[in-house]
Every structure is written in C-alpha cells, then in structure tokens.
Design a protein around this motif. Sequence first.
Motif, mmCIF file in Angstrom:
data_model
loop_
_atom_site.group_PDB
_atom_site.id
_atom_site.type_symbol
_atom_site.label_atom_id
_atom_site.label_comp_id
_atom_site.label_asym_id
_atom_site.label_seq_id
_atom_site.Cartn_x
_atom_site.Cartn_y
_atom_site.Cartn_z
ATOM 1 N N ASP A 36 0.809 -1.223 0.000
ATOM 2 C CA ASP A 36 0.000 0.000 0.000
ATOM 3 C C ASP A 36 0.841 1.272 0.000
ATOM 4 O O ASP A 36 0.416 2.296 -0.547
ATOM 5 N N GLN A 37 2.007 1.231 0.614
ATOM 6 C CA GLN A 37 2.856 2.417 0.713
ATOM 7 C C GLN A 37 4.045 2.345 -0.247
ATOM 8 O O GLN A 37 5.115 2.887 0.026
ATOM 9 N N TRP A 38 3.844 1.698 -1.367
ATOM 10 C CA TRP A 38 4.900 1.505 -2.360
ATOM 11 C C TRP A 38 5.509 2.831 -2.809
ATOM 12 O O TRP A 38 6.714 2.949 -3.030
ATOM 13 N N ASN A 39 4.685 3.873 -2.955
ATOM 14 C CA ASN A 39 5.184 5.165 -3.442
ATOM 15 C C ASN A 39 6.211 5.781 -2.503
ATOM 16 O O ASN A 39 7.093 6.523 -2.939
ATOM 17 N N VAL A 40 6.096 5.479 -1.217
ATOM 18 C CA VAL A 40 7.076 6.000 -0.250
ATOM 19 C C VAL A 40 8.463 5.442 -0.563
ATOM 20 O O VAL A 40 9.464 6.174 -0.573
ATOM 21 N N ILE A 308 6.098 -4.050 -9.341
ATOM 22 C CA ILE A 308 7.129 -3.911 -8.307
ATOM 23 C C ILE A 308 8.435 -4.555 -8.774
ATOM 24 O O ILE A 308 9.520 -3.975 -8.613
ATOM 25 N N SER A 309 8.340 -5.736 -9.390
ATOM 26 C CA SER A 309 9.546 -6.374 -9.929
ATOM 27 C C SER A 309 10.175 -5.503 -11.008
ATOM 28 O O SER A 309 11.393 -5.310 -11.051
ATOM 29 N N HIS A 310 9.346 -4.985 -11.911
ATOM 30 C CA HIS A 310 9.823 -4.111 -12.984
ATOM 31 C C HIS A 310 10.586 -2.912 -12.412
ATOM 32 O O HIS A 310 11.694 -2.584 -12.851
ATOM 33 N N ALA A 311 10.000 -2.275 -11.409
ATOM 34 C CA ALA A 311 10.615 -1.083 -10.832
ATOM 35 C C ALA A 311 11.904 -1.410 -10.083
ATOM 36 O O ALA A 311 12.931 -0.729 -10.246
ATOM 37 N N LEU A 312 11.878 -2.459 -9.260
ATOM 38 C CA LEU A 312 13.058 -2.778 -8.455
ATOM 39 C C LEU A 312 14.218 -3.282 -9.301
ATOM 40 O O LEU A 312 15.390 -2.997 -9.007
ATOM 41 N N VAL A 355 22.142 -10.145 -4.605
ATOM 42 C CA VAL A 355 21.219 -11.054 -3.920
ATOM 43 C C VAL A 355 19.974 -10.292 -3.476
ATOM 44 O O VAL A 355 18.834 -10.785 -3.620
ATOM 45 N N ALA A 356 20.159 -9.078 -2.957
ATOM 46 C CA ALA A 356 19.015 -8.271 -2.525
ATOM 47 C C ALA A 356 18.084 -7.967 -3.690
ATOM 48 O O ALA A 356 16.853 -8.028 -3.555
ATOM 49 N N VAL A 357 18.647 -7.635 -4.844
ATOM 50 C CA VAL A 357 17.815 -7.345 -6.022
ATOM 51 C C VAL A 357 16.994 -8.565 -6.415
ATOM 52 O O VAL A 357 15.787 -8.462 -6.679
ATOM 53 N N VAL A 358 17.639 -9.730 -6.453
ATOM 54 C CA VAL A 358 16.934 -10.956 -6.839
ATOM 55 C C VAL A 358 15.819 -11.278 -5.844
ATOM 56 O O VAL A 358 14.686 -11.605 -6.222
ATOM 57 N N VAL A 359 16.124 -11.154 -4.536
ATOM 58 C CA VAL A 359 15.126 -11.460 -3.511
ATOM 59 C C VAL A 359 13.935 -10.515 -3.621
ATOM 60 O O VAL A 359 12.768 -10.936 -3.618
ATOM 61 N N LEU A 360 14.208 -9.204 -3.732
ATOM 62 C CA LEU A 360 13.118 -8.229 -3.760
ATOM 63 C C LEU A 360 12.337 -8.306 -5.068
ATOM 64 O O LEU A 360 11.115 -8.101 -5.080
ATOM 65 N N ALA A 361 13.022 -8.609 -6.171
ATOM 66 C CA ALA A 361 12.292 -8.787 -7.431
ATOM 67 C C ALA A 361 11.370 -9.996 -7.342
ATOM 68 O O ALA A 361 10.238 -9.965 -7.854
ATOM 69 N N ALA A 362 11.829 -11.062 -6.687
ATOM 70 C CA ALA A 362 10.980 -12.239 -6.499
ATOM 71 C C ALA A 362 9.791 -11.916 -5.604
ATOM 72 O O ALA A 362 8.666 -12.359 -5.854
ATOM 73 N N VAL A 363 10.016 -11.131 -4.558
ATOM 74 C CA VAL A 363 8.910 -10.707 -3.689
ATOM 75 C C VAL A 363 7.888 -9.917 -4.496
ATOM 76 O O VAL A 363 6.676 -10.103 -4.358
ATOM 77 N N GLY A 364 8.391 -9.015 -5.380
ATOM 78 C CA GLY A 364 7.478 -8.243 -6.215
ATOM 79 C C GLY A 364 6.687 -9.113 -7.161
ATOM 80 O O GLY A 364 5.500 -8.876 -7.405
ATOM 81 N N ALA A 365 7.325 -10.142 -7.701
ATOM 82 C CA ALA A 365 6.635 -11.048 -8.624
ATOM 83 C C ALA A 365 5.559 -11.851 -7.919
ATOM 84 O O ALA A 365 4.578 -12.278 -8.541
ATOM 85 N N LEU A 366 5.740 -12.069 -6.613
ATOM 86 C CA LEU A 366 4.762 -12.826 -5.826
ATOM 87 C C LEU A 366 3.947 -11.885 -4.945
ATOM 88 O O LEU A 366 3.639 -12.193 -3.798
ATOM 89 N N ALA A 367 3.608 -10.722 -5.507
ATOM 90 C CA ALA A 367 2.943 -9.689 -4.709
ATOM 91 C C ALA A 367 1.662 -10.177 -4.066
ATOM 92 O O ALA A 367 1.274 -9.705 -2.995
#
Length: 422
Positions: A36-40, A308-312, A355-367
């Motif tokens: 919800d606070q993605w823009n922050v 989110i994955s696209h942006a990160l 590693v952080a990029v891969v983890v966070l991109a995966a989190v974004g893909a599984l939003a």
Amino acid sequence: MPLSGTSRWFLSAAQANLGVAGALVLIDRQSGVLSDQWNVLVWLLLVGFFGCTTLGFSLHLFPAVARRRLPRDPLRGAAFVLMEASVALGAYALYEAGSLPARGSLFSLAAALMVIAVAVTLQSLLRAVAGPRVTGPSPETRAGDFVTVPLFLLSWSAALGSGVLFALSGLWVGPGFGWWLAAVHLFVLGHATVLVAAVLLRFVPRSVDRDPPHAAVFGVATLGGLGGVLVPVGMLLVPPRPMVLLLALAGPEAAFAAVLFGLLIYLASRAKAPRRQVGLSLSAVGFLLIGGAIGLGMVADLNSQPVISHALINVLGFLGLTILVMWFGMIAPFQRISHAWTRRMLWAIAGVWLVAVVVLAAVGALAGAPPTWGPALGGALLLGVAAAWGAGTIPVLFPSVNPLPGLTSERIRVLRDRWSRR
C-alpha cells in the motif's frame, strides 16, 4: 580532485536515505512499502538515494568533464537543505496519502523544494559552461567525451521536468497514466539513465584503454535522450487503451539498452587494460534489459501485476549497481584501511546487492502471496549494504573522522596486515 563540502553532504545523505529505505523494507509488515505504501519507497530510492547521489557526483565531476570551473554559489548549500527537506516531507506526505490518486498539496510542496534544489544545480552547470575554459594540460580525449556535457545538461533538465510533474501529481491525477508515473519514468530514464550513460561513455573507455566507435557513442547518446523523454510523454498522451503508441514510443529506450549492452561487451572484449569491474556494469545494463522487457510485457498484456519487480529491477538492479561501481571508482571507500580493502568490499557489497535485487524482485513477482521472510531478508540485505557502504565512505568524505568510527589506528594496522596475507 577533492570533493567540495556540498558534494560530501549530498553523498552522505544518499547513504542515510538508502539505509532508511532498507529499514522500511525490513519492517514491511508494519510499513507496507512493498504494497500500500509503495510510493514511499519509490520516493526514498529515487529522490533520496539516487537524487542526492547524482547531485553530489555532478557537482564533483562536471568541472573536470567540461573543463570549466563551477562559479561560487552560496545557494548550493541551501540546495542540500532543500533536497533533504523534500525527501523527508515527500515521504511523510506520501505515507499520509496512501493509495489516493492525488498525493496532496503537502507532497506538491515537497516536490517544489526538489525543483528549487535541482534548478540551483542546473543553473550552476549552465553558468560553468558559459564561462571560460580552463587552460593547461588536459587528459587525452576519448571518443565518448563529445557527448558528456550535453548529456549532463539534458539529464538535469529532465530532473527539473520530473520535479514539476511530481508537484502536479500532488494536485490532480493528470492525463493518460497520470503525472506521478510520468514523473517517475522521466526521473529514471531521462535523468538517472542519461547521466549513467554519460559517465559510462566517459570513464569505461579510459579504464580499459579502448575507444568505442563514434557511431555507437552517438547512438547511445541519441537513443538515451529520446527514450528518456518519449516514454514519459507517451504515458501522458496514451489512455489505458490502446497501447500500440506507447510501445512505439518505448522503442528508442529499448534500443538504447541493447546498444549500450553491446558497446560494453565490445569494450570488455577488446580491452587493452582489462578491468573486472566492467562485468558489474554489464550486469547492471543486463538488469535494464530485463526490467525493460517486463515493462513492455506489462504494456502489451495490460497486466500491471509485475510492476514492483519491474521497478526494483530497473531502480536497484540497473541504477543501484551502476552507482555502486561508479562510487567505488570515484571515492574508493575503505581506502583509509587499504586499497585492497576497497577492492574486496566492492565485490562483497556488489554480491550482497545482487542477492538483494533478486530477492526483492521475487517478492514483487509474488505480490499476491509473498513469503513472509522475503521482505525481511531483502530489507536486511539493503540495510546491511547501506551500513557497510557508509562506514567505508564517511571517513573518506570527511578526513577529520579519525581514522574510522570505532577503530583505532593500531586496530586498522592489524586488520590490514591480516587481510594482506589472504
């Protein structure tokens, strides 16, 4: 060339803002910055981390690349205060606005502070270009040098335009996809990506002692400039349907990424002085290709789920990794211990960052249903990088820090001797 006081403060603030972003991702269950606070999070990374970084490095690099002196300007100190006030006030306003389409007048005020800070910087660069050229010995001219100054000025003009669009997004949604998305893309593609291209074209050929073809340099500069403007313009012109025009307007940016990737491969394969760090720059541009492909797929399929994955991938994978390599090349964190430590920490921090990029991109893909440990791990990695990166950087930016926080000179000698044998 020593860094000015203003540059030091901007670069120090960038590290602090990255740490705040990492901490918020770490506690995502409470902060909601991956939902919800993605823009922050977007604001903290773009304006807080990248904006302060590009301000600090531009004020440091531009006199050397333009062979001009920056005029004395007391407003540059005020620009730092305004920029940090914009970061803090903007993050607060976005948090209060939540997912509302218009971000509110308080956010418009925050964006206006950013506009003033960027305008002060841009007018300093323009006044420098209008001034006399510095005489005396100059470094050997390379094929990429002729586009550096125009790309710097284009980049900061785009940053100014992005700030105006951010300010408008606080008042009303805007046409097409809205002022906010157009502002984000103008900042990422028109400002940060164009500035990255300028620095890569300037310094990679020197580091590997190999000139790129003039046509490739011109192609990267032209496509980068066009793509940085056409994509955000398309987002304002194109309604949610149809998407053919937006896909067409994104073509130059896609071509820019492909040509830049090919150019880096050319330089690396023909290097007279091979540098392993070029591999990190290649990895960063590879992230740009991946993130761009996801973005084009979103437009073609009318599916915003991977946003989110696209942006990160674009922001942390491409811009973040590139900034990391440039930072270590220009400031050499940890040099107060030894240059060997600088090299080791570059690769260590870059590995953790990847590693952080891969983890966070995966989190974004599984939003829809990300694992609970995903944001915590990604945030912890980002926060750890910010802490280590800052610990190596601050003593170099401020030599009066003696010699490193929490370490005596004797302890540093022990560490240096221990690592020199490994």
